[in-house]
Design a protein around this motif. Structure first.
Motif, mmCIF file in Angstrom:
data_model
loop_
_atom_site.group_PDB
_atom_site.id
_atom_site.type_symbol
_atom_site.label_atom_id
_atom_site.label_comp_id
_atom_site.label_asym_id
_atom_site.label_seq_id
_atom_site.Cartn_x
_atom_site.Cartn_y
_atom_site.Cartn_z
ATOM 1 N N GLY A 1 40.889 40.298 38.236
ATOM 2 C CA GLY A 1 42.323 40.357 38.056
ATOM 3 C C GLY A 1 42.821 39.012 37.603
ATOM 4 O O GLY A 1 42.051 38.050 37.513
ATOM 5 N N SER A 2 44.099 38.919 37.351
ATOM 6 C CA SER A 2 44.647 37.684 36.799
ATOM 7 C C SER A 2 44.917 36.619 37.855
ATOM 8 O O SER A 2 44.973 35.432 37.539
ATOM 9 N N THR A 3 45.077 37.037 39.117
ATOM 10 C CA THR A 3 45.584 36.076 40.098
ATOM 11 C C THR A 3 44.633 35.727 41.230
ATOM 12 O O THR A 3 44.955 34.867 42.044
ATOM 13 N N LEU B 1 30.487 44.610 36.703
ATOM 14 C CA LEU B 1 30.726 43.504 35.782
ATOM 15 C C LEU B 1 31.957 42.727 36.221
ATOM 16 O O LEU B 1 33.005 43.320 36.510
ATOM 17 N N LEU B 2 31.845 41.410 36.265
ATOM 18 C CA LEU B 2 32.993 40.577 36.584
ATOM 19 C C LEU B 2 33.923 40.490 35.379
ATOM 20 O O LEU B 2 33.482 40.307 34.241
ATOM 21 N N PHE B 3 35.211 40.602 35.666
ATOM 22 C CA PHE B 3 36.257 40.508 34.642
ATOM 23 C C PHE B 3 37.245 39.455 35.144
ATOM 24 O O PHE B 3 38.354 39.766 35.560
ATOM 25 N N PRO B 4 36.836 38.175 35.130
ATOM 26 C CA PRO B 4 37.569 37.141 35.863
ATOM 27 C C PRO B 4 38.798 36.620 35.132
ATOM 28 O O PRO B 4 38.843 36.558 33.902
ATOM 29 N N GLY B 5 39.797 36.232 35.926
ATOM 30 C CA GLY B 5 40.971 35.589 35.368
ATOM 31 C C GLY B 5 40.871 34.090 35.374
ATOM 32 O O GLY B 5 41.658 33.398 34.727
#
Length: 408
Positions: free
Chosen positions: A47-49, A89-93
């Protein structure tokens, strides 16, 4: 390279895939319910935060293992193109959201923005940790498209998305990404987007690039997912919608084009055209134009079209008429060898009747996002029944649209 090779292999074989996006700060894993009928191809985490990514992934892996422990993975690979596991899979912010507990990392570079921190800064901060962890890093071009609302990605990165009408810029950015050596292109409308990435944009990017294309943001129905796939998306990502409607995962999984429940066999188009003739009869009579027929051993045993206005009967749907006619033909109420063809996805009532009839296969043309059974009663059909969707979809949908346009 195991996960990337899986993605590339799926693309080369024409298989379309679905990814479930879970935000560690928002996702409630107690509501996650996985099964052979409700199984995405990948789970993206991020997520973004922020959020505690490591603990979240550990809990997620435990949840997956407990829910899928009884599944035969030989069968699973047939069901939705999995090889042996459900990859995370990591989808990092940011660099703070990394963990070596996942199977792979989308090494994102925000090419649509002009903030160097998210173009290369965060990537430099994370580089040593990623290298030492041994996690598979997949270089990914992240391209934000304006989805009609301010998203957390915009606020965090301090960048503006590309306007959807500026297709040339979007395509040029994607081409640049491929020439820079990125392995994936991710078109993102943003979490909670009002408007998903348009089919026109997807087609334009697909036509200009050769690497796998991921599309996410604002997709809320199986029909929207199917359109994105048809336009050229290799992986469709859905996150925000499933936070509120986790029960709809089955409907989305059943509508991915590579699902075995979507297998097209010879004569499907032939019989659907005959069902369309029934729908045209309904149209001529002022009825909602849905047509249906039932086939057994290559022979039509029942036909029907909507008669709700003619008979003043809300239950007189095309499927009900066809099931009744087929039962009279057979002299029996069960039809375990029959296939039902219908121009529009059955409603819950009709799906129940089809289930009670033990029909083995259902083939429908276009989806019904408002009343279709895949959304409201995905288990209404018989347990052994398989479903194929999208046969003559355009023709079936156009007939419905024409009818309601004339009614306005």
């Amino acid at each position: 390279m195991e996960v990337l090779n899986r993605i590339i292999s799926s693309r080369s074989e024409g298989r379309k895939q679905l990814a479930l996006l879970l935000d560690p700060e928002k996702a409630d894993l107690s509501r996650l319910s996985l099964s052979p009928e409700a199984l995405p191809d990948y789970i993206f985490v991020g997520g973004s935060t922020g959020g505690d990514t490591t603990d979240f992934v550990r809990t997620l892996k435990s949840t997956i293992n407990s829910q899928l422990s009884t599944i035969n993975y030989t069968q699973l690979s047939t069901l939705n193109s999995q090889l042996s596991t459900l990859p995370i899979l990591l989808f990092p912010g940011s660099a703070e959201q990394l963990t070596d507990e996942a199977d792979a990392l989308l090494y994102l570079s925000l090419l649509s923005g002009n903030n160097p921190e998210y173009l290369v800064g965060q990537q430099i901060r994370a580089a040593r940790q990623v290298r030492q962890s041994g996690i598979e890093a997949i270089p990914t071009a992240y391209i934000l498209i304006d989805g009609g609302t301010e998203t957390s990605a915009m606020r965090v990165t301090g960048t503006q998305p590309i306007p959807p009408e500026d297709i040339n810029r979007i395509v040029d950015t994607a081409i640049a990404a491929e020439m820079m050596g990125k392995q994936l292109i991710y078109l993102e409308a943003g979490s909670g987007a009002v408007n998903p990435v348009s089919e026109e944009i997807i087609r334009a990017v697909r036509g200009a690039t050769a690497i796998p294309l991921v599309v996410g943001g604002g997709i809320r129905t199986p029909e929207q997912m199917k359109r994105a796939h048809a336009a050229g998306a290799d992986i469709v990502v859905i996150g925000n919608h499933f936070e509120s409607h986790p029960e709809e995962l089955t409907a989305f999984c059943q509508n991915t084009p590579n699902n075995q429940n979507n297998q097209i066999i010879p004569n499907d188009e032939k019989f659907m055209r005959l069902a369309l003739l029934e729908a045209e009869k309904a149209f001529a009579a002022g009825e909602v134009p849905v047509g249906c027929l039932i086939v057994s051993q290559g022979q039509i045993i029942g036909r029907g079209h909507n008669l709700t206005e003619t008979l003043h009967d809300v239950t007189a749907h095309a499927e009900i008429q066809a099931v009744t006619a087929a039962a009279q033909t057979l002299g029996a109420k069960y039809m375990p060898d029959a296939t039902l063809y219908v121009t529009v996805e059955p409603c819950v009532m009709c799906a129940g009747a089809i289930g009670w009839s033990q029909i083995k296969r259902v083939v429908y043309g276009c989806t019904d996002d408002k009343r279709g059974f895949t959304r409201f009663a995905p288990h209404a059909l018989h347990a052994k029944c398989t479903v194929t969707s999208g046969i003559l979809e355009t023709e079936c949908r156009q007939l419905m649209q024409q009818f309601f346009k004339q009614r306005r």
